[in-house]
Design a protein around this motif. Structure first.
Motif, PDB file in Angstrom:
ATOM      1  N   GLU A   1       1.436   5.362   0.277  1.00 32.93           N
ATOM      2  CA  GLU A   1       0.844   6.630   1.062  1.00 32.93           C
ATOM      3  C   GLU A   1       0.358   7.440   0.099  1.00 32.93           C
ATOM      4  O   GLU A   1       0.716   7.480  -1.214  1.00 32.93           O
ATOM      5  N   PRO A   2      -0.580   8.221   0.358  1.00 34.24           N
ATOM      6  CA  PRO A   2      -1.439   8.990  -0.765  1.00 34.24           C
ATOM      7  C   PRO A   2      -0.834   9.886  -1.640  1.00 34.24           C
ATOM      8  O   PRO A   2      -0.837   9.939  -2.876  1.00 34.24           O
ATOM      9  N   ARG A   3       0.320  10.562  -1.130  1.00 34.24           N
ATOM     10  CA  ARG A   3       1.251  11.242  -1.966  1.00 34.24           C
ATOM     11  C   ARG A   3       1.920  10.655  -2.932  1.00 34.24           C
ATOM     12  O   ARG A   3       1.962  10.975  -4.281  1.00 34.24           O
TER      13      ARG A   3
ATOM     14  N   GLN B   1       0.880  -1.251   0.135  1.00 38.88           N
ATOM     15  CA  GLN B   1       0.131   0.045   0.018  1.00 38.88           C
ATOM     16  C   GLN B   1       0.897   1.280   0.008  1.00 38.88           C
ATOM     17  O   GLN B   1       1.756   1.334   0.836  1.00 38.88           O
TER      18      GLN B   1
ATOM     19  N   GLN C   1       0.829   7.581  -4.181  1.00 36.56           N
ATOM     20  CA  GLN C   1      -0.219   7.299  -5.243  1.00 36.56           C
ATOM     21  C   GLN C   1      -0.382   8.535  -6.322  1.00 36.56           C
ATOM     22  O   GLN C   1      -0.374   8.294  -7.452  1.00 36.56           O
TER      23      GLN C   1
END
Length: 340
Positions: A4-6, A2, A8
């Motif tokens: 982290e959002p940044r 997975q 992605q």
């Protein structure tokens, strides 16, 4: 793993930009297109992490980065926003190709439709046809030479030459054909083979031998009577620099089209999974080219999956557009064949 959002967001921006122009994407460009308020140093650190995890790579000739097959896989599985197709994409015009009545023509038109809408190669696996016969006839051509005539439920005719050890009389040929038609019409040759084995003891030995030969030959004739797959637009791939710039890859690609074995296995595997499937680079082992991807979807006839279609193109393809094209073509083909 997975992200982290940044990370992605940066990976999504990088893949989309690379698909659009084919050039390695640098940190400066990412800071502009990602919408993130990050310093160039932070972006470089995140990109270094993505590279270490195998999602992006740095070409030797550039400071920018490109997505790897693993990066494309993450993008397709979790980050992709699929487009909604409408008439502007040519679907309304292309769907008219599937309005003809002949099934094999519909198959060919579906392959052309996939190729035309994507500008890549379209492939359609012909419907798996069970070797069912409706009627059989034996025609004596000469001594020990018999023509086996098979009519399937659609009215299509297949012929097979039988070379026998016995010179059968016309009466024996009529008797054998009548027995098969009366007892087994509407069954597959595999079903006939199983049922006939238990009944041969009650038949005259010579006629039983003829029927066994006919069942084996009939099964082969029906299998050979249908083309396994239709491919359209292979030449489009010559215009794709990712595929045509490397002579070894080009040779490998056309060997795949010529031999078809790996492609057929891939399509068979796709039909069992259901829904749109995406094979990126060499991950399937059946199309072992990192520069190539295949997007597939099964299609049905009267609610039963009978084959698979797809688009073959570069790994750097606009998946958000190709995926719905493959999906809608599978649905249109299902409707056309079910009503033909």
């Amino acid at each position: 793993m997975q992200l982290e959002p940044r990370a992605q967001t940066l990976l999504k921006a990088l893949v989309e930009r690379y698909i659009a122009d084919g050039q390695p994407v640098g940190s400066r460009a990412l800071s502009k297109i990602s919408g993130l308020d990050l310093s160039p140093a932070t972006i470089r650190n995140i990109m270094a992490d993505l590279e270490e995890m195998g999602y992006v790579a740095s070409p030797h000739t550039s400071a920018g980065r490109v997505p790897t097959p693993r990066g494309y896989r993450l993008f397709v599985d979790t980050l992709l926003t699929v487009q909604h197709l409408d008439g502007q994409h040519g679907v309304d015009a292309e769907r008219m190709r599937l309005s003809v009545q002949q099934p094999q023509k519909i198959i060919a038109n579906a392959a052309q439709m996939l190729s035309s809408l994507t500008q890549f190669a379209g492939v359609v696996q012909s419907p798996r046809r069970e070797s069912v016969f409706q009627q059989i006839e034996f025609l004596r051509l000469s001594e020990k030479r018999i023509l086996l005539v098979i009519v399937d439920p659609r009215g299509d005719v297949q012929n097979r030459l039988l070379l026998t050890e016995v010179d059968y009389t016309p009466a024996q040929l009529i008797q054998s054909a009548n027995y098969l038609n009366q007892n087994f019409a509407g069954l597959t040759f595999d079903e006939v083979r199983l049922r006939l084995t238990g009944e041969l003891r009650r038949l005259q030995e010579d006629i039983g031998g003829l029927m066994q030969t006919a069942v084996e030959a009939g099964s082969e004739a029906m299998a050979e009577g249908s083309e396994e797959m239709v491919i359209s637009g292979e030449r489009n791939l010559l215009s794709v620099s990712d595929l045509s710039s490397n002579m070894s890859s080009l040779r490998q690609m056309f060997e795949m089209f010529e031999q078809k074995t790996g492609l057929m296995q891939l399509l068979d595997m796709s039909s069992k999974a259901g829904g749109v499937q995406i094979f990126i680079g060499g991950e399937s082992k059946l199309v072992p080219m990192d520069e190539m991807s295949v997007v597939t979807a099964p299609y049905e006839v009267n609610g039963k999956i009978v084959g698979t279609l797809g688009v073959i193109g570069p790994t750097r393809m606009a998946y958000e557009r190709v995926i719905p094209i493959v999906d809608i073509t599978a649905k249109l083909l299902s409707n056309a064949l079910s009503s033909s």
